[in-house]
Write a protein that holds these residues in place. Structure first.
Motif, PDB file in Angstrom:
ATOM      1  N   LYS A 173       0.927  -1.346   0.146  1.00  0.00           N
ATOM      2  CA  LYS A 173      -0.030   0.008   0.048  1.00  0.00           C
ATOM      3  C   LYS A 173       0.637   1.330   0.164  1.00  0.00           C
ATOM      4  CE  LYS A 173      -3.985  -2.222   2.316  1.00  0.00           C
ATOM      5  NZ  LYS A 173      -4.959  -2.026   0.897  1.00  0.00           N
ATOM      6  N   GLY A 174       2.218   1.117  -0.185  1.00  0.00           N
ATOM      7  CA  GLY A 174       3.014   2.337  -0.208  1.00  0.00           C
ATOM      8  C   GLY A 174       3.466   2.833   1.115  1.00  0.00           C
ATOM      9  N   ILE A 175       3.516   2.117   2.131  1.00  0.00           N
ATOM     10  CA  ILE A 175       3.734   2.600   3.318  1.00  0.00           C
ATOM     11  C   ILE A 175       4.942   1.698   3.669  1.00  0.00           C
ATOM     12  CG2 ILE A 175       2.990   2.619   5.845  1.00  0.00           C
ATOM     13  CD1 ILE A 175       0.330   2.339   4.797  1.00  0.00           C
ATOM     14  N   PRO A 176       6.245   2.448   3.634  1.00  0.00           N
ATOM     15  CA  PRO A 176       7.304   2.066   4.344  1.00  0.00           C
ATOM     16  C   PRO A 176       7.414   1.875   5.961  1.00  0.00           C
ATOM     17  CG  PRO A 176       7.655   4.279   4.134  1.00  0.00           C
ATOM     18  CD  PRO A 176       6.324   4.153   3.553  1.00  0.00           C
ATOM     19  N   THR A 177       8.034   0.729   6.220  1.00  0.00           N
ATOM     20  CA  THR A 177       8.317   0.302   7.655  1.00  0.00           C
ATOM     21  C   THR A 177       9.932   0.275   8.109  1.00  0.00           C
ATOM     22  OG1 THR A 177       7.739  -1.852   7.185  1.00  0.00           O
ATOM     23  CG2 THR A 177       6.112  -0.512   7.996  1.00  0.00           C
ATOM     24  N   ALA A 178      10.266   0.173   9.075  1.00  0.00           N
ATOM     25  CA  ALA A 178      11.727  -0.266   9.300  1.00  0.00           C
ATOM     26  C   ALA A 178      11.681  -1.184  10.828  1.00  0.00           C
ATOM     27  CB  ALA A 178      12.597   0.986   9.454  1.00  0.00           C
ATOM     28  N   ILE A 179      12.635  -2.093  10.941  1.00  0.00           N
ATOM     29  CA  ILE A 179      12.783  -2.729  12.239  1.00  0.00           C
ATOM     30  C   ILE A 179      14.051  -2.265  12.895  1.00  0.00           C
ATOM     31  CG2 ILE A 179      13.018  -4.867  13.107  1.00  0.00           C
ATOM     32  CD1 ILE A 179      11.832  -6.061  10.458  1.00  0.00           C
TER      33      ILE A 179
END
Length: 367
Positions: free
Chosen positions: A304-310
């Motif tokens: 959905k075009g939403i970046p995330t990070a860990i």
């Protein structure tokens, strides 16, 4: 909709005229190393935090290294810290030949569990490095009580927390030395690497100033074995501009965190949301939640075009480079559990209500 995780270009365009003019001024005077903007920034950092001394440097990693060098850390010394942090926290300990001694984290704040520190103290222990993870200070008073009892130093690794407060004051007032990072994606970031060391101890400050320039007390006279850890003048002039706007950015980060929490709390979806203790504020370097099905969630958001990070997928005690310390899986169960569940959502001062709503819908739908 496509969302930008940190909106660094957006921020640059907001302050473009001021920043371009400031950079051009440095290009015109040509003092690219230790130019006048360095001193200006150090004065502004002191003003912002009410610290007595601020010494800029080339990175947050160098800031930690300088702090420990100033405190005369030697091979064989032990320093207690958390395994749930960026590697620089423990890496710098090891670089000086000292031994990182890990303590598990608090399940709610993800910072070092103070109740477990004392049992790790030995005759070789010289200090404690607490980490203000995701922007929230640790239990600084409790750590200082232990440090005082055993005559240990206390460094706060505030790489993610510049602008946070503990009991109404900046963290520098609750430790021997506070270090921070101005990496571009930090709450206050420059356009390259940069960092700073803050302290109320004038003697330590003078030593750190020398250590960052090869231990030099005057040109070609070297009192200490030091390093080259100078911040370049262009980074300083960028930070001088951004620091003017920083109080407003911090307010916006707080508002965005509150908006996230309000929307995600309204759901019955099994999310663990960030927790901030009442006596402190966070700089909200990250807005990190915990989920059981992280890979699935990350993939769904990416679609959905939403970046995330860990931040961070493997605790330090399980990293190959620290294998020599002899830790094994299961030694720090809270850090290990959190590392498997943590995921950071987009966080910056410029997220719109529409974007936050979109992220919420993508994450939990109408549940």
């Amino acid at each position: 909709m496509k969302i930008d995780f940190a909106k660094l270009t957006y921020q640059y365009n907001l302050y473009k005229n001021e920043i371009d003019k400031a950079i051009q001024h440095v290009l015109n005077h040509g003092k690219y190393i230790m130019g006048p903007e360095i001193n200006e920034l150090e004065e502004k950092l002191c003003e912002f935090t009410s610290a007595k001394n601020a010494i800029t440097c080339a990175s947050g990693t160098d800031a930690l290294l300088l702090a420990m060098m100033a405190l005369d850390i030697k091979p064989g010394d032990e320093i207690i810290t958390t395994p749930f942090t960026f590697i620089a926290t423990a890496e710098t300990i090891a670089l000086l030949g000292a031994k990182p001694v890990f303590v598990d984290i608090d399940e709610k704040t993800y910072n070092i569990d103070v109740s477990k520190i004392e049992e790790k103290i030995t005759s070789k222990t010289k200090g404690i490095i607490s980490v203000s993870l995701y922007g929230q200070p640790s239990d600084l008073d409790a750590i200082n009580e232990i440090a005082k009892k055993y005559n240990l130093f206390h460094i706060v690794d505030g790489a993610q927390s510049f602008g946070a407060t503990y009991k109404g004051k900046a963290e520098v007032h609750y430790c021997d030395i506070y270090t921070t990072s101005f990496f571009p994606a930090k709450p206050l970031g420059c356009y390259g690497d940069g960092g700073a060391v803050l302290t109320n101890n004038d003697e330590l400050a003078e030593k750190i100033k020398m250590l960052r320039v090869h231990g030099q007390n005057k040109r070609y006279n070297h009192k200490y074995i030091g390093i080259n850890a100078r911040m370049d003048t262009i980074q300083a002039t960028i930070l001088n501009i951004k620091l003017r706007h920083y109080p407003e950015d911090l307010k916006k980060r707080q508002q965005i965190a509150e908006k996230y929490t309000e929307l995600l709390n309204s759901s019955t979806h099994p999310l663990i949301l960030p927790f901030t203790k009442d006596d402190r504020t966070s700089a909200w370097a990250q807005y990190s939640i915990r989920v059981k099905n992280r890979d699935e969630i990350q993939a769904k958001l990416k679609e959905k075009g939403i970046p995330t990070a860990i931040h961070y997928p493997m605790p330090l005690h399980l990293q190959e480079c620290f294998k020599y310390l002899g830790y094994k899986e299961g030694d720090f169960p809270v850090a290990e559990r959190v590392s498997k569940e943590i995921i950071s959502l987009p966080m910056n001062p410029y997220l719109s209500d529409e974007e936050i709503e979109y992220i919420k819908e993508a994450l939990i739908g109408d549940k």
